[in-house]
Scaffold this active site. Structure first.
Site, mmCIF file in Angstrom:
data_model
loop_
_atom_site.group_PDB
_atom_site.id
_atom_site.type_symbol
_atom_site.label_atom_id
_atom_site.label_comp_id
_atom_site.label_asym_id
_atom_site.label_seq_id
_atom_site.Cartn_x
_atom_site.Cartn_y
_atom_site.Cartn_z
ATOM 1 N N LYS A 169 16.034 31.711 57.929
ATOM 2 C CA LYS A 169 16.145 30.285 58.288
ATOM 3 C C LYS A 169 17.565 29.944 58.752
ATOM 4 O O LYS A 169 17.758 29.060 59.594
ATOM 5 C CB LYS A 169 15.657 29.371 57.164
ATOM 6 C CG LYS A 169 16.394 29.459 55.831
ATOM 7 C CD LYS A 169 17.369 28.328 55.609
ATOM 8 C CE LYS A 169 17.997 28.386 54.227
ATOM 9 N NZ LYS A 169 19.264 27.686 54.134
ATOM 10 N N PHE A 215 24.404 47.557 55.144
ATOM 11 C CA PHE A 215 23.535 46.791 56.038
ATOM 12 C C PHE A 215 23.063 47.631 57.224
ATOM 13 O O PHE A 215 22.676 47.099 58.253
ATOM 14 C CB PHE A 215 24.197 45.482 56.492
ATOM 15 C CG PHE A 215 24.042 44.399 55.452
ATOM 16 C CD1 PHE A 215 23.177 43.340 55.648
ATOM 17 C CD2 PHE A 215 24.714 44.483 54.248
ATOM 18 C CE1 PHE A 215 22.986 42.374 54.676
ATOM 19 C CE2 PHE A 215 24.539 43.525 53.258
ATOM 20 C CZ PHE A 215 23.681 42.471 53.468
ATOM 21 N N ASP A 223 18.734 17.888 38.800
ATOM 22 C CA ASP A 223 17.656 18.315 39.710
ATOM 23 C C ASP A 223 16.520 17.310 39.625
ATOM 24 O O ASP A 223 16.347 16.648 38.597
ATOM 25 C CB ASP A 223 17.164 19.723 39.335
ATOM 26 C CG ASP A 223 16.544 20.456 40.522
ATOM 27 O OD1 ASP A 223 17.164 21.406 41.033
ATOM 28 O OD2 ASP A 223 15.443 20.049 40.955
ATOM 29 N N CYS A 249 17.278 32.702 52.861
ATOM 30 C CA CYS A 249 18.517 32.391 53.584
ATOM 31 C C CYS A 249 18.569 32.954 54.996
ATOM 32 O O CYS A 249 18.524 32.194 55.967
ATOM 33 C CB CYS A 249 19.724 32.869 52.785
ATOM 34 S SG CYS A 249 19.980 31.893 51.284
HETATM 35 P P1 NAD Z 1 16.346 26.428 45.767
HETATM 36 O O1 NAD Z 1 15.140 25.962 46.480
HETATM 37 O O2 NAD Z 1 16.241 27.537 44.771
HETATM 38 O O3 NAD Z 1 17.049 25.217 45.015
HETATM 39 C C1 NAD Z 1 17.159 23.935 45.539
HETATM 40 C C2 NAD Z 1 17.048 22.956 44.372
HETATM 41 O O4 NAD Z 1 17.356 21.642 44.830
HETATM 42 C C3 NAD Z 1 15.650 22.890 43.772
HETATM 43 O O5 NAD Z 1 15.712 23.139 42.387
HETATM 44 C C4 NAD Z 1 15.189 21.471 44.086
HETATM 45 O O6 NAD Z 1 14.324 20.931 43.111
HETATM 46 C C5 NAD Z 1 16.507 20.746 44.139
HETATM 47 N N1 NAD Z 1 16.486 19.455 44.832
HETATM 48 C C6 NAD Z 1 15.860 19.121 45.977
HETATM 49 N N2 NAD Z 1 16.102 17.840 46.284
HETATM 50 C C7 NAD Z 1 16.920 17.338 45.325
HETATM 51 C C8 NAD Z 1 17.543 16.084 45.090
HETATM 52 N N3 NAD Z 1 17.363 15.074 45.936
HETATM 53 N N4 NAD Z 1 18.301 15.942 44.001
HETATM 54 C C9 NAD Z 1 18.486 16.973 43.149
HETATM 55 N N5 NAD Z 1 17.930 18.187 43.318
HETATM 56 C C10 NAD Z 1 17.158 18.373 44.388
HETATM 57 O O7 NAD Z 1 17.390 26.821 46.905
HETATM 58 P P2 NAD Z 1 18.651 27.816 46.788
HETATM 59 O O8 NAD Z 1 18.227 29.206 47.084
HETATM 60 O O9 NAD Z 1 19.372 27.541 45.538
HETATM 61 O O10 NAD Z 1 19.499 27.333 48.046
HETATM 62 C C11 NAD Z 1 20.184 26.101 48.058
HETATM 63 C C12 NAD Z 1 21.138 26.096 49.234
HETATM 64 O O11 NAD Z 1 22.104 27.119 49.048
HETATM 65 C C13 NAD Z 1 20.506 26.374 50.579
HETATM 66 O O12 NAD Z 1 21.185 25.663 51.568
HETATM 67 C C14 NAD Z 1 20.747 27.856 50.768
HETATM 68 O O13 NAD Z 1 20.733 28.238 52.121
HETATM 69 C C15 NAD Z 1 22.123 27.992 50.161
HETATM 70 N N6 NAD Z 1 22.448 29.322 49.659
HETATM 71 C C16 NAD Z 1 21.542 30.002 48.901
HETATM 72 C C17 NAD Z 1 21.856 31.268 48.440
HETATM 73 C C18 NAD Z 1 20.853 32.084 47.671
HETATM 74 O O14 NAD Z 1 21.098 33.279 47.494
HETATM 75 N N7 NAD Z 1 19.751 31.519 47.200
HETATM 76 C C19 NAD Z 1 23.113 31.823 48.734
HETATM 77 C C20 NAD Z 1 24.037 31.071 49.460
HETATM 78 C C21 NAD Z 1 23.683 29.820 49.928
#
Ligand code: NAD
Length: 489
Positions: A267, A253, A30, A264
């Site tokens: 967006k 739901f 990260d 999620c």
């Molecule tokens: P988040 O914001 O919690 O995590 C994203 C992470 O990526 C952060 O820790 C950030 O510092 C890191 N990051 C950003 N740029 C980076 C880089 N260049 N190199 C390394 N790390 C980097 O987001 P999230 O909730 O974990 O979601 C991530 C993706 O997963 C999104 O596309 C989201 O839609 C998808 N998703 C999320 C969930 C959920 O429940 N949160 C479920 C399914 C899918």
């Protein structure tokens, strides 16, 4: 297998720990050094039930490490999972893919051996094809990089369980080698019978946004029904119970209320609509815009009902808000409907106090002007109105008689249809909810002599009334004898 997980947020950190837990050698990456430090020390940077245990177990097995160095990741991984954020782009409804692109641009030039790059982030359809070309242009000569999209369906609050025992695994690979590698990664799940859907990258990308769009549509559907219920004095909880018995529909739901939020669903449906617009597919654009509008409308309707309950305005009123996170069992406040309502009340002059079992710190960061705490009685002390905005079990378990002793007025708005309304009313509270008639608003009990109307009991013991359209219309005109409200779900 040697895996890297790039982006260790809610999705990536859980994926990394769970992959190590099932036996892989995992390097989490990260850009956030503080997050990497916390994870490396076994401190979860967010609230997720069960995650701390898996993290500790994985770290002590020696199969999980964390770094901020993409070069180290390039050397380590046979399979690189891309799990970075894909938020809504500023000034647009489309997804902001800059973080995904940054990973590809940062990693590809340092790759020294053939490998697989797998996206797990939620992205617009066509992203794998675009990134494959980008990677091919950046990798050193002689290095072959296969690509695949493997969307993630985990739910915050159940993330560990969903990662270790998913409903299904969907893989859209550009070639058979990539598909074979992912079958190996997920071998324990496949052995346990988890369905594995192997498809092309576009279909895999679409599965994720289509699934979220369907869930969002279901929520907005029942919220539209709640508005009809309000217009005619019907009960949306009984309606949802009755709909839910139809196995083609199902009850999940269909909880009417304040609507969806989080990092999620909102967006994702907007990004899907924006992509459909680019692709010239108006039905998808129109459908998702309406779903989004109905969802946003629940926030305004909740504020309007609160205003009415507060006597027409909020100036000088003390309001207790129960719940800050976008859903229970998470500390995530991204696009939280609860905080959107709390902020609106604050703007209208209310003195707002917010309670959340685990989300108060994040709520304070997002809205520093809100008074956020974790002591429920202190939050409710002297309140003129209590709003239930996130359906934590914690609130269902509250004794309404106990809380009645600390508030200034026994007025509660159950914006999640989560409380046992009869118990609250028995403790002297006036309870209101979207799509629920209250005893004073409620229509008269059906007369036994009336034709075409039958009173039936639902499995939960709720009274439900079947009426012909004509009978119901007549029924609406004489609101004299209140009927007991349905018990809260
Ligand atoms: P988040 O914001 O919690 O995590 C994203 C992470 O990526 C952060 O820790 C950030 O510092 C890191 N990051 C950003 N740029 C980076 C880089 N260049 N190199 C390394 N790390 C980097 O987001 P999230 O909730 O974990 O979601 C991530 C993706 O997963 C999104 O596309 C989201 O839609 C998808 N998703 C999320 C969930 C959920 O429940 N949160 C479920 C399914 C899918």
């Amino acid at each position: 297998m040697r895996l890297t997980v790039i982006g260790t947020g809610y999705l990536g950190a859980v994926h990394a720990a769970c992959m190590a837990d099932i036996g892989h050698d995992v390097l989490g990456v990260d850009v956030d050094a503080e997050k990497v430090g916390a994870l490396a020390e076994g401190r979860p940077p967010f609230h997720e039930p069960g995650f701390g245990d898996v993290l500790t177990r994985a770290l002590s097995s020696g199969r999980l490490r964390f770094t901020t160095d993409l070069r180290e990741a390039a050397e380590h991984g046979e399979v690189h999972f891309v799990c970075v954020g894909t938020p809504q782009r500023a000034g647009s409804k489309a997804a902001d893919l800059r973080y995904v692109d940054a990973v590809v641009d940062g990693l590809a030039p340092h790759l020294t051996t053939d490998c697989l790059m797998v996206g797990k982030s939620t992205v617009p359809v066509g992203t794998t094809a675009r990134l494959s070309a980008r990677i091919a242009a950046l990798v050193p000569d002689g290095v072959r990089v296969e690509t695949a999209w493997n969307p993630e369906f985990l739910r915050e609050g159940f993330a560990v369980e969903d990662t270790l025992r998913p409903d299904r695994i969907v893989v859209g690979a550009t070639g058979p080698e990539a598909d074979a590698a992912l079958r190996e990664v997920y071998a324990p799940m496949l052995a346990a019978g988890v369905p594995y859907i192997s498809t092309d990258p576009s279909t895999a990308e679409l599965v994720k946004v289509a699934a979220n769009s369907f869930l969002a549509t279901k929520i907005s559907f029942i919220n539209a029904m709640a508005e009809i219920c309000d217009a005619v004095g019907a009960d949306v909880v009984t309606l949802a119970d009755a709909l839910g018995h139809d196995t083609r529909i199902g009850r999940r739901f269909l909880r009417a209320g304040l609507g969806f939020g989080g990092g999620c669903l909102p967006k994702d449906i907007r990004a899907f609509a924006a992509r459909a617009q680019e692709l010239g597919v108006p039905p998808v654009v129109d459908l998702l815009q309406r779903v989004d509008e109905i969802n946003e409308r629940q926030r305004t309707r909740t504020v309007a009902l609160a205003r009415q309950m507060a006597g027409g305005g909020f100036t000088g009123r003390r309001i207790a808000v129960l719940g800050a996170t976008f859903k229970p069992d998470s500390d995530d406040v991204r696009d939280s409907p609860a905080l959107a309502v709390a902020a609106a009340l604050h703007r209208e002059g209310a003195e707002v106090r917010v309670h959340d079992p685990v989300g108060s710190a994040n709520a304070r960061l997002a809205h520093p002007y809100l008074d956020c705490g974790a002591d429920l009685r202190a939050t409710c002390a002297g309140a003129d109105l209590v709003l239930l905005l996130t359906e934590w079990d914690h609130y269902r378990d509250v004794d309404p008689s106990d809380l009645a002793g600390v508030v200034a007025k026994r007025l509660v708005l159950d914006a999640r249809n989560a409380l046992g309304h009869e118990a609250w009313r028995a403790a002297g509270w006036t309870v209101k909810a979207l799509g629920r008639p209250t005893p004073s608003d409620r229509l008269p009990a059906p007369q036994s002599t009336e034709p075409l109307r039958t009173t039936i009991a639902s499995p939960t013991g709720h009274a439900a009334h079947l009426a012909s359209p004509t009978g119901h219309a007549a029924h609406l005109t004489s609101p004299t004898a209140p009927v007991s409200p349905a018990v809260g779900s």
